[in-house]
Design an enzyme around this catalytic site. Structure first.
Site, PDB file in Angstrom:
ATOM      1  N   HIS A 388       0.814  -1.218   0.000  1.00  0.00           N
ATOM      2  CA  HIS A 388       0.000   0.000   0.000  1.00  0.00           C
ATOM      3  C   HIS A 388       0.845   1.264   0.000  1.00  0.00           C
ATOM      4  O   HIS A 388       0.355   2.359   0.325  1.00  0.00           O
ATOM      5  CB  HIS A 388      -0.903   0.036   1.234  1.00  0.00           C
ATOM      6  CG  HIS A 388      -1.926  -1.034   1.285  1.00  0.00           C
ATOM      7  ND1 HIS A 388      -3.215  -0.865   0.834  1.00  0.00           N
ATOM      8  CD2 HIS A 388      -1.849  -2.313   1.723  1.00  0.00           C
ATOM      9  CE1 HIS A 388      -3.886  -1.989   1.026  1.00  0.00           C
ATOM     10  NE2 HIS A 388      -3.083  -2.871   1.551  1.00  0.00           N
ATOM     11  N   LYS A 580      -7.341  14.067   4.755  1.00  0.00           N
ATOM     12  CA  LYS A 580      -6.484  12.869   4.666  1.00  0.00           C
ATOM     13  C   LYS A 580      -5.426  13.034   5.751  1.00  0.00           C
ATOM     14  O   LYS A 580      -5.302  14.092   6.348  1.00  0.00           O
ATOM     15  CB  LYS A 580      -5.825  12.761   3.272  1.00  0.00           C
ATOM     16  CG  LYS A 580      -5.112  14.034   2.848  1.00  0.00           C
ATOM     17  CD  LYS A 580      -4.675  13.978   1.382  1.00  0.00           C
ATOM     18  CE  LYS A 580      -5.844  14.119   0.424  1.00  0.00           C
ATOM     19  NZ  LYS A 580      -5.752  13.182  -0.702  1.00  0.00           N
ATOM     20  N   ARG A 581      -4.641  11.998   6.002  1.00  0.00           N
ATOM     21  CA  ARG A 581      -3.577  12.128   6.990  1.00  0.00           C
ATOM     22  C   ARG A 581      -2.624  13.216   6.541  1.00  0.00           C
ATOM     23  O   ARG A 581      -2.456  13.456   5.344  1.00  0.00           O
ATOM     24  CB  ARG A 581      -2.851  10.791   7.155  1.00  0.00           C
ATOM     25  CG  ARG A 581      -3.622   9.747   7.929  1.00  0.00           C
ATOM     26  CD  ARG A 581      -3.789  10.119   9.372  1.00  0.00           C
ATOM     27  NE  ARG A 581      -2.523  10.192  10.088  1.00  0.00           N
ATOM     28  CZ  ARG A 581      -2.147   9.316  11.030  1.00  0.00           C
ATOM     29  NH1 ARG A 581      -2.931   8.272  11.320  1.00  0.00           N
ATOM     30  NH2 ARG A 581      -0.995   9.425  11.664  1.00  0.00           N
ATOM     31  N   LYS A 586       1.624  14.260   0.547  1.00  0.00           N
ATOM     32  CA  LYS A 586       0.231  14.586   0.172  1.00  0.00           C
ATOM     33  C   LYS A 586       0.089  16.091  -0.108  1.00  0.00           C
ATOM     34  O   LYS A 586      -0.862  16.530  -0.723  1.00  0.00           O
ATOM     35  CB  LYS A 586      -0.711  14.121   1.274  1.00  0.00           C
ATOM     36  CG  LYS A 586      -0.742  12.593   1.474  1.00  0.00           C
ATOM     37  CD  LYS A 586      -1.585  12.217   2.682  1.00  0.00           C
ATOM     38  CE  LYS A 586      -1.540  10.722   2.972  1.00  0.00           C
ATOM     39  NZ  LYS A 586      -2.395   9.905   2.071  1.00  0.00           N
ATOM     40  N   THR A 690      -8.180   6.800  -1.618  1.00  0.00           N
ATOM     41  CA  THR A 690      -9.556   6.298  -1.689  1.00  0.00           C
ATOM     42  C   THR A 690     -10.533   7.434  -1.422  1.00  0.00           C
ATOM     43  O   THR A 690     -11.665   7.421  -1.894  1.00  0.00           O
ATOM     44  CB  THR A 690      -9.754   5.162  -0.653  1.00  0.00           C
ATOM     45  OG1 THR A 690      -9.168   5.561   0.584  1.00  0.00           O
ATOM     46  CG2 THR A 690      -9.142   3.863  -1.124  1.00  0.00           C
ATOM     47  N   LYS A 694     -14.332   8.597  -3.123  1.00  0.00           N
ATOM     48  CA  LYS A 694     -15.530   8.940  -2.352  1.00  0.00           C
ATOM     49  C   LYS A 694     -16.070  10.306  -2.797  1.00  0.00           C
ATOM     50  O   LYS A 694     -17.272  10.479  -2.975  1.00  0.00           O
ATOM     51  CB  LYS A 694     -15.196   8.938  -0.851  1.00  0.00           C
ATOM     52  CG  LYS A 694     -14.835   7.574  -0.305  1.00  0.00           C
ATOM     53  CD  LYS A 694     -14.096   7.619   1.022  1.00  0.00           C
ATOM     54  CE  LYS A 694     -13.592   6.236   1.417  1.00  0.00           C
ATOM     55  NZ  LYS A 694     -12.604   6.284   2.534  1.00  0.00           N
TER      56      LYS A 694
HETATM   57  C1  26W Z   1       4.469   0.775   9.897  1.00  0.00           C
HETATM   58  C2  26W Z   1       3.948   2.106   9.655  1.00  0.00           C
HETATM   59  C3  26W Z   1       2.944   2.101   8.546  1.00  0.00           C
HETATM   60  C4  26W Z   1       1.591   2.036   8.866  1.00  0.00           C
HETATM   61  C5  26W Z   1       0.664   2.057   7.841  1.00  0.00           C
HETATM   62  C6  26W Z   1       3.385   2.144   7.234  1.00  0.00           C
HETATM   63  C7  26W Z   1       2.440   2.161   6.192  1.00  0.00           C
HETATM   64  C8  26W Z   1       1.105   2.119   6.534  1.00  0.00           C
HETATM   65  C9  26W Z   1       0.046   2.119   5.475  1.00  0.00           C
HETATM   66  C10 26W Z   1       0.447   1.254   4.346  1.00  0.00           C
HETATM   67  C11 26W Z   1      -0.145   3.480   4.991  1.00  0.00           C
HETATM   68  C12 26W Z   1      -1.439   3.605   4.225  1.00  0.00           C
HETATM   69  O1  26W Z   1      -2.476   3.715   4.807  1.00  0.00           O
HETATM   70  N1  26W Z   1      -1.296   3.619   2.895  1.00  0.00           N
HETATM   71  C13 26W Z   1      -2.424   4.032   2.100  1.00  0.00           C
HETATM   72  O2  26W Z   1      -3.162   2.882   1.719  1.00  0.00           O
HETATM   73  C14 26W Z   1      -4.331   3.231   0.992  1.00  0.00           C
HETATM   74  C15 26W Z   1      -5.128   1.957   0.737  1.00  0.00           C
HETATM   75  O3  26W Z   1      -4.505   1.180  -0.206  1.00  0.00           O
HETATM   76  C16 26W Z   1      -3.971   3.970  -0.304  1.00  0.00           C
HETATM   77  O4  26W Z   1      -5.151   4.347  -0.955  1.00  0.00           O
HETATM   78  C17 26W Z   1      -3.106   5.182  -0.010  1.00  0.00           C
HETATM   79  O5  26W Z   1      -2.659   5.751  -1.215  1.00  0.00           O
HETATM   80  C18 26W Z   1      -1.914   4.781   0.854  1.00  0.00           C
HETATM   81  O6  26W Z   1      -1.172   5.922   1.268  1.00  0.00           O
END
Ligand code: 26W
Length: 841
Positions: A388, A580-581, A586, A690, A694
């Site tokens: 992701h 968004k975060r 971003k 995502t 929406k």
């Molecule tokens: C370990 C720390 C950590 C925690 C969460 C690293 C990475 C993440 C996630 C992968 C980050 C995340 O939420 N990525 C997002 O995933 C969405 C669902 O696929 C995508 O639509 C977003 O573009 C992506 O940033």
């Protein structure tokens, strides 16, 4: 001393009765399904209140009423839940097990009312009781068991799998504290814990009798078994108990309810009575505290792993519980594990659950007696991996020192997997030792560590990205060697969102208009039917109705923001939304530069005020607590908002609102009210996004770069209905190669210079240059995500937005075409792709 127990020996609580008459398997009374009468519902509600909460209506609190309503509604799902389980056990087919460290579920009551078609009945019934159902719905604390995109995607996916009647079990962690609650003090983010379970949750069902014991630490020893074969035994140094809590995942009005099983950690041994009696109370409960810590709180980072030991404990804990639960509790006792791949596919939601690979090997080899090759042949067919992210720093690596200490047996198994894998690489690329070092699951530098993405890729049947561009970049940049070795292993499944929560539930007015126009509600489970709206884009009356829906949604949002944050939303403004975060890639900073450039333009006279389209810029964003620059950006946005909103020179034509604590519930209020959706990440950085989907499906137009799923949105809605700007991914790479000098843009662009200078002057920060400096210096001297390079193109695109918005009718036409052409972004379609391309379930 005979252990304390009642007269008859304690039965194994997990023993399933065998002597029960089949005729009593399920209550044969009428399966509770609508249509139920309002009076009937009132009676059920009152009996839940009286006998469930033990209060009379007149004495009841809002929370009593909420819990009673929730239980009344959920009872309509219970029969379907039991029926679904019964049906699945009777004719077992291949299941999907979704392993995710995060599920951003959102409030459950609304979704339960929707999936049981009880919304209007419940509304009338509550009205009968003198209760406003909206108040009860507002009582629910949303389970914030996720950070952002990845966690919400998991929730959308399990919703779709239930609606499509796919045998699925979602596995995860029942964090006692979810994502922190955000508030602002003097514009700065302050985090508070999220005790979401404090008032109890009517949506969870604990099953302590299905608890699993999980080991940590200790050591391994080799020994020969009776056939003289080398066997390895792991003796953990300590153990914890994993208690499952079941959550219903209702399908949409199809009588299907799947299960989400979230694990909570408890001490294996209760508190130590001897130590307690010796008066050392703290030590007596220490084991308990240490154990419970494992599922205590969600890690609030969504990009940079902190590499904390507790995080790895969390990952192994829920994975070990889940694999044990499936193999020991779900599969029939006599199941031949050789056939495991025919019965289950474990979908790895990013690298967080990848420790499941060595765990399955340990179970098969050490506990089930398979020899290595047999076990590996099975394991290799049981996992699929979704990546992701594109940010190198977000790819998890665990130091072998830590992994070896916490999970000594798993490290041994990973080494063996790596040895066999590198032998394969050497065979395919003889003599290319540099490639071997590049591809090794074990990285030697900067410290010996396990590259979890590599382990996942070696073990998985399929590896997918979450948007076409992302999957291509995964092949080309993130895992090129693996794509070269196993091209067939790599595929793409573009993300999607559930239309149940994010259109049908969040936007009832638009849903009503669409159902009326299409003459059916089928679109809720077949979103491609939205295509039927295309011709209505040319229908002036329909466009007018469409505008009224948007206006009504703006009015609702205004009431919410007023009540929740004391913020005033100008309903005749263009509502320009970025939620968004908070992350540099971003580029919330670019949105801020646009706002300040308008403000600076009016102040300096460069921009006649009447040329400023009345616009409200609405931010929503949490920053990971340890992400300094992200928190500085939030503070600066709030400081700019405070000045711009109060400066009479703007005559109220430009407002910046930043409601705190953006979450699923607020998203459901903001998205239907938006005119413009900001998807402005640097091309090549946002895996998919995502939120972009929406907004488009709720009739907002997108201003965005060619990044993530924006590319596919633009391809489907058409260039005329999308405000594209900025460098493409190849152009970004080219600029990075030739050397990017952000300050050169500052020097050459007077608008950019005036904008940055105004911020840098401390104008928005009570004259203190300091708090603005962090953001300005970063942009001027580093700007790793090239906000300055895209500034001019972004402003030009915003001018196109102003122009387009001036013609409200044309704008509505574009917005209707966005809705009509975005059916592809249903998570139902994503699930069909996973089923066809990856799961074959
Ligand atoms: C370990 C720390 C950590 C925690 C969460 C690293 C990475 C993440 C996630 C992968 C980050 C995340 O939420 N990525 C997002 O995933 C969405 C669902 O696929 C995508 O639509 C977003 O573009 C992506 O940033």
């Amino acid at each position: 001393m005979r252990p304390f127990s009642d007269e008859r020996p304690a039965a194994d609580p997990n023993r399933r009765g065998s002597a029960f008459p089949a005729s009593h398997e399920l209550a044969t009374g009428p399966v509770k399904s609508p249509p139920v009468t309002v009076d009937g519902f009132v009676q059920e509600f009152l009996s839940e209140l009286n006998y469930g909460q033990g209060v009379k209506l007149s004495q009841s609190t809002i929370n009593d009423q909420y819990l009673a309503l929730a239980r009344t509604v959920r009872s309509y799902l219970m029969a379907a839940w039991l029926e679904t389980g019964h049906r699945r056990r009777k004719n077992p087919t291949k299941m999907v097990a979704y392993l995710s460290a995060e599920y951003l579920l959102g409030r459950q009551l609304g979704n339960a009312l929707l999936s049981t078609n009880l919304i209007s009945i419940a509304e009338q019934a509550m009205h009968e009781c003198g209760i406003d159902i909206a108040e009860l719905r507002a009582q629910e604390i949303e389970p914030g068991l996720g950070n952002g995109g990845l966690g919400r995607l998991a929730a959308c996916f399990v919703d779709s799998l239930a609606t499509m009647d796919v045998p699925t079990i979602g596995y995860g962690i029942r964090y006692e504290y979810g994502i922190f609650r955000q508030s602002f003090e003097d514009g700065r983010q302050v985090e508070q814990p999220d005790p979401w379970l404090r008032l109890g949750s009517p949506w969870e069902f604990p099953h302590p009798e299905r608890a699993v014991t999980v080991g940590f630490g200790g050591q391994t020893e080799e020994s020969a078994d009776e056939e003289g074969r080398n066997r390895c035994r792991w003796t953990p140094e300590r153990q914890v108990r994993g208690v499952p809590y079941h959550y219903m995942v209702p399908g949409y009005r199809n009588g299907v309810v799947n299960t989400l099983r979230l694990w909570s950690a408890e001490a294996h041994e209760g508190f130590d009575l001897q130590v307690f009696n010796s008066g050392d109370y703290a030590r007596a409960t220490q084991a308990q505290t240490v154990a419970e810590n494992i599922s205590k709180v969600l890690y609030p980072d969504d990009s940079t792993p902190q590499g904390k030991e507790l995080r790895l404990q969390q990952q192994y804990f829920f994975v070990a519980c889940s694999l044990h639960d499936f193999i020991e509790n779900t599969l029939p006792g006599d199941f031949d594990l050789q056939n495991l791949p025919k019965r289950i596919i474990f979908q790895l939601n990013d690298t967080h659950p990848v420790i499941a690979v060595p765990e399955l090997m340990r179970l098969l080899v050490d506990e089930k007696g398979f020899d290595w090759d047999e076990a590996w042949a099975i394991t290799q067919q049981c996992f699929a991996y979704t990546c992701h992210t594109l940010l190198p720093e977000a790819l998890e690596v665990w130091p072998v020192e830590l992994l070896g200490r916490l999970l000594p047996r798993h490290l041994e198994i990973i080494y063996r997997i790596n040895d066999d894998f590198l032998a394969q690489v050497r065979e395919a690329f003889p003599g290319d030792e540099w490639r071997v070092r590049r591809m090794s699951i074990i990285a030697e530098h900067p410290q010996r560590s396990v590259r979890m993405a590599f382990l996942a890729t070696v073990a998985a049947v399929k590896v997918n990205g979450v948007a076409a561009l992302h999957s291509q970049l995964l092949r080309d940049n993130v895992l090129p060697d693996f794509a070269e070795l196993w091209p067939e292993k790599f595929t793409n499944v573009t993300n999607g969102i559930t239309p149940r929560r994010f259109v049908r539930l969040a936007n009832r007015r638009l849903s009503g208009l669409v159902t009326e126009a299409l003459g059916t509600e089928e679109w809720v489970t077949d979103l491609d039917l939205l295509r039927g709206l295309e011709p209505l884009a040319d229908d002036a009356a329909f466009r007018e109705q469409f505008r009224q829906v948007k206006a009504a949604n703006k009015n609702r949002l205004a009431l919410v923001l007023e009540g929740r944050d004391g913020l005033v939303l100008e309903q005749d403004h263009l509502i320009d939304v970025m939620v968004k975060r908070l992350h540099e890639y971003k580029r919330q900073s670019l949105k801020l530069l646009h706002v300040v450039s308008l403000y600076e333009g009016v102040r300096s006279g460069r921009l006649p005020i009447e040329r400023v389209t009345p616009r409200t810029v609405l931010f929503g964003a949490k920053a990971a607590p340890g992400y300094h620059l992200a928190k500085e950006t939030i503070a600066l946005i709030n400081h700019v908002a405070a000045v711009v909103n109060e400066d009479p020179i703007m005559q109220g034509r430009l407002k910046v609102l930043f409601p705190a604590n953006y979450n699923v519930n607020l998203a459901e209020k903001i998205i239907p009210a938006a005119d413009l959706s900001e998807q402005i990440s640097l091309a090549g950085k946002e895996a998919s996004g995502t939120g972009n989907m929406k907004f488009a499906l709720n009739g907002a137009l997108t201003i965005g770069t060619d990044d993530g799923a924006n590319v596919e949105i633009r391809q489907l809605v058409g260039d005329d209905n999308f405000f594209l700007f900025g460098l493409s991914e190849p152009e970004v790479e080219a600029l990075r190669k030739e050397g990017y000098v952000p300050s050169s843009y500052y020097e050459q662009d007077p608008v950019l210079r005036a904008t940055l200078d105004l911020i840098g002057s401390g104008h928005f920060t009570n004259g203190s240059r300091h708090s603005a400096a962090a953001v300005v210096d970063n942009l001027l001297h580093h700007d790793p995500f090239m906000a300055l390079a895209d500034f001019q193109a972004y402003l030009a695109a915003q001018d196109r937005v102003d122009e387009a918005y001036a013609d409200q009718d044309a704008w509505s036409r574009m917005a209707i075409l966005n809705v009509a052409r975005c059916g592809f972004f249903s998570s139902d379609r994503s699930m069909r792709d996973y089923l066809d391309k990856i799961w074959h379930a």
